[in-house]
Enzyme design. Structure first.
Site, short mmCIF file in Angstrom:
data_model
loop_
_atom_site.label_atom_id
_atom_site.label_comp_id
_atom_site.label_asym_id
_atom_site.label_seq_id
_atom_site.Cartn_x
_atom_site.Cartn_y
_atom_site.Cartn_z
N GLU A 135 38.11 3.20 40.65
CA GLU A 135 36.87 2.52 41.01
C GLU A 135 36.89 2.11 42.48
O GLU A 135 37.96 1.79 43.03
CB GLU A 135 36.69 1.28 40.12
CG GLU A 135 35.43 0.48 40.47
CD GLU A 135 34.95 -0.48 39.40
OE1 GLU A 135 35.69 -0.71 38.42
OE2 GLU A 135 33.83 -1.01 39.55
N ASN A 175 27.17 2.06 32.97
CA ASN A 175 28.41 1.36 32.65
C ASN A 175 28.08 -0.09 32.33
O ASN A 175 27.33 -0.73 33.07
CB ASN A 175 29.36 1.40 33.86
CG ASN A 175 30.54 0.45 33.70
OD1 ASN A 175 31.46 0.72 32.94
ND2 ASN A 175 30.50 -0.70 34.39
N GLU A 176 28.62 -0.58 31.26
CA GLU A 176 28.37 -1.98 30.85
C GLU A 176 26.91 -2.35 31.08
O GLU A 176 26.58 -3.31 31.80
CB GLU A 176 29.34 -2.94 31.57
CG GLU A 176 30.78 -2.65 31.20
CD GLU A 176 31.80 -3.72 31.57
OE1 GLU A 176 31.47 -4.65 32.33
OE2 GLU A 176 32.94 -3.62 31.09
N TYR A 193 39.53 -5.54 27.44
CA TYR A 193 40.55 -6.03 28.37
C TYR A 193 41.40 -7.10 27.69
O TYR A 193 40.89 -7.89 26.88
CB TYR A 193 39.89 -6.62 29.63
CG TYR A 193 39.41 -5.54 30.59
CD1 TYR A 193 40.34 -4.85 31.37
CD2 TYR A 193 38.07 -5.20 30.68
CE1 TYR A 193 39.92 -3.84 32.24
CE2 TYR A 193 37.65 -4.19 31.56
CZ TYR A 193 38.59 -3.53 32.34
OH TYR A 193 38.19 -2.53 33.19
N GLU A 214 37.53 1.78 29.34
CA GLU A 214 38.19 0.76 30.18
C GLU A 214 39.06 -0.10 29.28
O GLU A 214 38.57 -0.64 28.28
CB GLU A 214 37.16 -0.14 30.90
CG GLU A 214 36.48 0.55 32.06
CD GLU A 214 35.58 -0.38 32.86
OE1 GLU A 214 35.86 -1.60 32.94
OE2 GLU A 214 34.58 0.12 33.40
N GLN A 269 43.17 -0.09 36.58
CA GLN A 269 42.70 1.11 37.26
C GLN A 269 43.93 1.84 37.79
O GLN A 269 44.99 1.24 37.88
CB GLN A 269 41.76 0.76 38.43
CG GLN A 269 40.28 0.55 38.07
CD GLN A 269 39.90 -0.87 37.74
OE1 GLN A 269 40.77 -1.72 37.63
NE2 GLN A 269 38.61 -1.15 37.56
O1 AHR Z 1 37.65 -3.05 35.84
C1 AHR Z 1 36.93 -4.05 36.46
C2 AHR Z 1 35.54 -4.17 35.89
O2 AHR Z 1 35.60 -4.58 34.56
C3 AHR Z 1 34.73 -2.91 35.83
O3 AHR Z 1 34.13 -2.59 37.04
C4 AHR Z 1 33.70 -3.25 34.81
O4 AHR Z 1 33.19 -2.14 34.14
C5 AHR Z 1 34.43 -4.21 33.88
O5 AHR Z 1 33.69 -5.35 33.65
#
Ligand code: AHR
Length: 509
Positions: A45, A191-192, A258, A313, A362
């Site tokens: 990214e 995305n999101e 996450y 992600e 990432q």
């Molecule tokens: O990885 C960081 C961010 O986390 C990404 O840009 C986004 O898609 C997510 O919220």
């Protein structure tokens, strides 16, 4: 209390049983899915020093490079066997205008990267630089298209620019130095979209998705695989509405997860207690339940599995390293992260019936990175070594296993298994078994028993460290690196290994 965890493919249950780590490996059980190599996917990214400094230094840099790409990074990633790379974001994708990133560099407009610290983005790394990198690494490109602040036409023309043999976009691409079209399979439509990608409601996004997907065409034999922007974590309603209203138009639906226990204070990447360690691990393995729940919803609408699930992600997210830009998400990476990666990958393997891709966030200098860079120095993180050690499972057939595991209850009451195993068989018939002992202070003896296999040759590799907080740092001897593992005993057709505390072993039989 020990539990018998039945890791039969697709089954998410735990049954009561008594104690002992005996692992039954059902290598004879047929009809198993392939662990898609894309489960070992990556994500680049425009965020912090991921692209600039991390991947791209430019051809005039003093840092040794291959046409602008860091030479050390390219070599490390070639060894890693990167199957797929997602780009240009993340949140960045929904503010990215691809036309600003092609053509002569001096003409490319600058923009403010408003998601990530307000850094000035000069667009010197654009479509050509990304596709050429993918060619260099031999990986599939995965584009995230701008739905939040872009237009249908803009995204449609990007696909045309990349894949068409003729027409004005193809001519422009040729003027910019690339006559032959590239192949593009994976196209993310936003995305999101519930958050940084446009704050949409699932009903509104479903319609937007259908509209955008309609105009992203297949040119000259290129076949797009379109991915709808999916839910985060526990947002099951997003998956439900999308499956209800847009499933006929998608090949895949994404999911983000996450590992964070407290968004207000995510904790240090390197300074943590054993209690913090278990808490983060327990949060990481909750992804199992999250995937299960999204799969159940998908099964309701799509029992024939026509729509895939992509965890595009995932990874650990801590407080940034002290003294670094809070918007750049730069964090160190310890043995704890390698254990988390191993336990997560073991879970992903079990969901291979629907989960066809996962992209850790990432690839360099951001979140749970494979690589960290500083000037011309490079560090391979524990997570890099773990991924490399697990490469043997890429495109191998899933092998069901059954084993007994105890439970660890973390300080916040989360529950996790004290042991984890996965197995697969590769195209040459070699069986690979990866075993994780997450216990911070206790080795575990493991007995592997097979349906029919009588292993004559067993090779092992271990990833371990002096402590769970160990990490690799610039200018220092690496603390975490794989080594040969020879604590293997064979008795009859069974294999016994002792797995040291907080370590991961992969055996090849
Ligand atoms: O990885 C960081 C961010 O986390 C990404 O840009 C986004 O898609 C997510 O919220």
């Amino acid at each position: 209390m020990k539990k018998l965890i039945s890791i039969v493919f697709g089954l998410c249950v735990a049954l009561a049983a008594d104690a002992q780590i005996r692992v039954a490996i059902h290598e004879e059980e047929g009809n198993q899915p392939v662990i898609r190599k894309e489960i070992y996917g990556h994500f680049a990214e425009h965020l912090g020093r991921c692209i600039y400094d991390g991947i791209w230094v430019g051809p005039d840099s003093e840092v040794p490079n291959v046409n602008g790409y860091r030479k050390d990074l390219v070599e490390a990633l070639q060894e890693l066997k990167v199957p797929v790379m997602r780009w240009p974001g993340g949140c960045f994708a929904d503010e990215y205008h691809w036309k600003d990133g092609v053509g002569p560099k001096e003409d490319r407009p600058k923009m403010i990267n408003s998601n990530w610290g307000g850094t000035i983005e000069d667009n010197s790394f654009g479509t050509h630089e990304f596709f050429n990198l993918c060619e260099l690494l031999g990986c599939e490109p995965y584009l995230s298209g701008n739905v939040g602040s872009g237009t249908v036409e803009e995204l449609a023309k990007w696909v045309e620019y990349i894949t068409a043999e003729e027409g004005t976009m193809a001519e422009w691409r040729a003027e910019n130095g690339r006559k032959e079209p590239w192949k593009l399979k994976y196209l993310g439509v936003g995305n999101e979209s519930w958050g940084c990608g446009g704050s949409m409601r699932p009903e509104f996004y479903s319609d937007q998705y259908r509209r955008y997907a309609t105009y992203c065409r297949n040119f000259d034999g290129n076949e797009l695989y379109k991915v709808a922007s999916g839910a985060s974590d526990y947002d099951y309603n997003w998956t439900k509405v999308l499956m209800e209203q847009a499933r006929w138009h998608m090949h895949g639906l994404s999911l983000h997860y996450y590992t964070v226990t407290d968004w207000n204070d995510k904790g240090s990447a390197t300074e943590f207690t054993v209690d913090d360690y278990y808490d983060i691990l327990a949060k990481a393995v909750e992804v199992d339940e999250v995937i299960c729940n999204h799969k159940v919803i998908m099964d309701t609408y799509d029992p024939d599995h026509e729509v895939d699930l992509l965890l595009d992600e995932w990874g650990t997210w801590y407080n940034v390293e002290p003294g670094t830009n809070p918007g750049h998400l730069y964090q160190q990476n310890t043995m704890r992260d390698a254990i988390i990666a191993a336990m997560s990958l073991n879970i992903f393997h079990r969901h291979s019936d629907r989960l066809v891709m996962a992209n850790i966030a990432q690839i360099v200098n951001v979140l749970q990175a494979m690589i960290l860079t500083k000037g011309s120095e490079i560090v391979l993180t524990p997570t890099y070594h773990l991924f490399k050690m697990y490469n043997v499972h890429q495109d191998a057939s899933f092998v069901p296993v059954e084993y007994q595991a105890g439970e660890i209850v973390s300080k916040s009451g989360r529950v996790m298994p004290d042991f984890s195993v996965t197995a697969s068989r590769d195209a040459d018939g070699v069986l690979h078994v990866s075993i994780v002992n997450p216990m911070a202070d206790k080795p575990q003896e493991v007995v592997l028993e097979f349906d029919a296999l009588n292993p004559r040759k067993v090779k092992g590799e271990i990833l371990a460290a002096p402590s769970i907080q160990s990490f690799n740092d610039f200018g220092k001897e690496p603390q975490v690196a794989p080594k040969e593992f020879d604590q293997i005993k064979r008795k009859g057709s069974s294999v016994t290994v002792t797995i040291p505390a907080a370590s991961v072993v992969t055996l090849s039989l």
